[in-house]
Design an enzyme around this catalytic site. Structure first.
Site, short mmCIF file in Angstrom:
data_model
loop_
_atom_site.label_atom_id
_atom_site.label_comp_id
_atom_site.label_asym_id
_atom_site.label_seq_id
_atom_site.Cartn_x
_atom_site.Cartn_y
_atom_site.Cartn_z
N ASP A 275 3.51 -5.31 -6.15
CA ASP A 275 3.07 -4.24 -5.27
C ASP A 275 2.80 -4.85 -3.89
OD1 ASP A 275 2.16 -1.38 -5.03
OD2 ASP A 275 0.32 -2.40 -4.40
N ASN B 85 4.32 0.33 8.12
CA ASN B 85 4.98 1.55 8.60
C ASN B 85 4.24 2.16 9.78
OD1 ASN B 85 7.24 1.79 6.94
ND2 ASN B 85 6.11 2.85 5.34
N HIS C 27 8.98 3.03 10.48
CA HIS C 27 9.61 3.07 9.15
C HIS C 27 10.79 2.12 9.03
CE1 HIS C 27 7.10 6.16 7.41
NE2 HIS C 27 7.11 6.75 8.58
N ASP D 65 11.26 -0.44 6.05
CA ASP D 65 12.49 -0.59 5.27
C ASP D 65 12.95 -2.05 5.23
OD1 ASP D 65 12.48 2.13 4.83
OD2 ASP D 65 14.17 2.58 6.18
N ASP E 160 6.49 1.17 -2.63
CA ASP E 160 6.42 -0.28 -2.43
C ASP E 160 6.14 -1.03 -3.73
OD1 ASP E 160 3.79 0.55 -2.76
OD2 ASP E 160 2.99 -0.72 -1.19
#
Length: 182
Positions: free
Chosen positions: A63, A71, A76, A80, A106
């Protein structure tokens, strides 16, 4: 040419084309479009087979810590880039002896046939915390990793292995960021 033969063949041809399209759609649904990793659906059956046939199998949950901040701060596209880098690092760590997946958001998972065939959990932890280049910036990355060995389970089921890895991951988060725990 006999029109009855053509009339009979057309529906069969249509069904064959339709079946091929469905098979391609199903295969693409089992792959995450961003990372190329298996999705939960694509991972589950394969991981269950590894657990059933590999006595030394190891299941991991990963995680990303504070991913929302990446973000929110960098956008974003930067998030990514972190997800793709994490997928690449986890895939490389598994090598030919395992399977990595993006379960959603995530959260990632992996199963390897034998942890001795990997660089080890400490190496994974180090690799996952290396910054990710995005544009002209280096983005900080932190991840918590939990693992469960098949040998720790009375009955080797994927559900139990993921639950144990999840508990270990949250124990790692409780000891601070960038931890690995099993």
């Amino acid at each position: 040419m006999d029109t009855h033969l053509i009339a009979a063949a057309l529906p069969a041809l249509g069904w064959a084309v339709h079946g091929g399209l469905l098979a391609r759609r199903l295969a693409s649904a089992r792959r995450d479009p961003l990372t190329g990793l298996h999705t939960r659906a694509g991972f589950t059956a394969r991981a269950e087979r590894v657990l059933a046939t590999s006595p030394n199998a190891l299941v991991l949950l990963v995680d990303l810590d504070d991913f929302k901040a990446v973000n929110d701060t960098h956008g974003h596209a930067a998030g990514d880039a972190v997800l793709v880098a994490t997928a690449d690092r986890l895939t490389r760590w598994c090598g030919r002896h395992g399977l990595a997946a993006r379960l959603g958001g995530d959260e990632f998972a992996a199963v390897v046939t034998d942890p001795a065939r990997t660089p080890g959990l400490a190496a994974l932890r180090e690799d996952l915390r290396r910054p990710v280049a995005h544009g002209d910036r280096l983005l900080p990355v932190s991840a918590s990793v939990g693992s469960c060995s098949r040998t720790e389970l009375p009955v080797p089921t994927l559900t139990d292995a993921l639950s144990a890895a999840d508990a270990a991951m949250y124990a790692a988060k409780g000891h601070g960021r960038r931890n690995t725990h099993n």
